[in-house]
Design an enzyme around this catalytic site. Structure first.
Site, mmCIF file in Angstrom:
data_model
loop_
_atom_site.group_PDB
_atom_site.id
_atom_site.type_symbol
_atom_site.label_atom_id
_atom_site.label_comp_id
_atom_site.label_asym_id
_atom_site.label_seq_id
_atom_site.Cartn_x
_atom_site.Cartn_y
_atom_site.Cartn_z
ATOM 1 N N ASP A 128 0.848 -1.156 0.100
ATOM 2 C CA ASP A 128 -0.032 0.018 0.125
ATOM 3 C C ASP A 128 0.965 1.174 0.052
ATOM 4 O OD1 ASP A 128 -2.303 1.504 0.345
ATOM 5 O OD2 ASP A 128 -2.333 1.155 2.410
ATOM 6 N N VAL A 166 -9.803 -3.282 0.769
ATOM 7 C CA VAL A 166 -10.200 -4.552 0.421
ATOM 8 C C VAL A 166 -10.011 -5.568 1.757
ATOM 9 C CG1 VAL A 166 -9.894 -4.357 -2.116
ATOM 10 C CG2 VAL A 166 -8.028 -5.188 -0.598
HETATM 11 P P1 IMP Z 1 1.876 -0.571 3.904
HETATM 12 O O1 IMP Z 1 0.957 0.687 3.823
HETATM 13 O O2 IMP Z 1 2.468 -0.686 2.421
HETATM 14 O O3 IMP Z 1 3.009 -0.469 4.854
HETATM 15 O O4 IMP Z 1 0.867 -1.735 4.234
HETATM 16 C C1 IMP Z 1 0.756 -2.246 5.408
HETATM 17 C C2 IMP Z 1 -0.239 -3.228 5.780
HETATM 18 O O5 IMP Z 1 -1.550 -2.504 5.734
HETATM 19 C C3 IMP Z 1 -0.589 -4.357 4.839
HETATM 20 O O6 IMP Z 1 0.546 -5.556 4.909
HETATM 21 C C4 IMP Z 1 -1.742 -4.882 5.076
HETATM 22 O O7 IMP Z 1 -1.903 -5.499 5.928
HETATM 23 C C5 IMP Z 1 -2.517 -3.521 5.485
HETATM 24 N N1 IMP Z 1 -3.333 -2.918 4.233
HETATM 25 C C6 IMP Z 1 -3.010 -2.249 3.471
HETATM 26 N N2 IMP Z 1 -4.143 -1.955 2.472
HETATM 27 C C7 IMP Z 1 -5.004 -2.617 3.119
HETATM 28 C C8 IMP Z 1 -6.384 -3.276 2.535
HETATM 29 O O8 IMP Z 1 -7.070 -2.435 1.611
HETATM 30 N N3 IMP Z 1 -7.191 -4.091 3.251
HETATM 31 C C9 IMP Z 1 -6.625 -4.615 4.425
HETATM 32 N N4 IMP Z 1 -5.487 -4.423 4.871
HETATM 33 C C10 IMP Z 1 -4.772 -3.393 4.217
#
Ligand code: IMP
Ligand code: MG
Length: 182
Positions: free
Chosen positions: A103, A153
């Site tokens: 994300d 999601v």
């Molecule tokens: P980051 O923002 O790339 O550090 O993502 C961190 C974590 O946020 C991911 O590994 C997921 O566990 C969670 N995450 C990000 N987007 C979503 C989503 O749309 N649904 C559920 N979990 C999410």
């Protein structure tokens, strides 16, 4: 379909087909090296990790790491905290990080640095889902399943407040579920 789901983004069959494809590719790439260590990022990785490992026909090890990021539950804050570290010594090993979704990229950027300090023979990243619109940290992902729009999601391991991980598809959660009026 579960009543809290607005619509299905990726049906279960498409998820399974993609995971099989990714496993085949990983086996092709790593087979010459003879071994790989999958490092799953708990808990979101669980379904993907299990299915991907079964779809990757070669000698491998499995280990898990757990992180959490503070902040609102549908947005990551950027502050990553380690909750569970590896059991395996990764020095000299070929390591593949297995993530549910990238994300902001902050979790993977942090984990990359954390694992590289232990001198693995190689370190690559595999993620089932990618939300390019939200990227802050520029991390290179070596194996990517699907690019998805900027929507929250759930399913196939992904949760909202620890629910919906068991759905076999990737679905968009109804906004009213996480924007309850107080
Ligand atoms: P980051 O923002 O790339 O550090 O993502 C961190 C974590 O946020 C991911 O590994 C997921 O566990 C969670 N995450 C990000 N987007 C979503 C989503 O749309 N649904 C559920 N979990 C999410
Ligand atoms: Mg995760």
């Amino acid at each position: 379909m579960h009543p809290d789901i607005d619509h299905i983004l990726i049906p279960a069959e498409q998820v399974q087909a993609k995971v099989c494809e990714m496993g085949q590719q990983i086996a092709l790439d790593y087979a010459p090296l003879g071994d790989v260590l999958f490092v799953g990022v708990l808990k979101g990785c669980i379904m993907f990790m299990v299915d991907l490992a079964r779809a990757t026909p070669m000698l491998m090890g499995l280990d898990f790491i757990a992180t959490s990021s503070y902040g609102k539950s549908t947005e990551s804050s950027g502050v990553v905290r380690m909750l569970k570290d590896l059991d395996t010594d990764i020095a000299g090993r070929h390591v593949l990080i297995v993530e549910d979704i990238i994300d902001s990229g902050l979790t993977l950027e942090y984990l990359r640095g954390h694992l590289l300090r232990r001198n693995p023979a190689s370190l690559r990243i595999c993620a089932l889902l990618n939300k390019p619109a939200r990227r802050i940290a520029n991390v290179a992902v070596d194996y990517m399943g699907f690019d998805i729009p900027n929507e929250f999601v759930v399913g196939y391991g992904l949760d909202y407040e620890e629910r919906y991980r068991n759905l076999p598809y990737i679905g968009v959660l109804k906004q009213e579920v996480y924007q309850k009026p107080y």
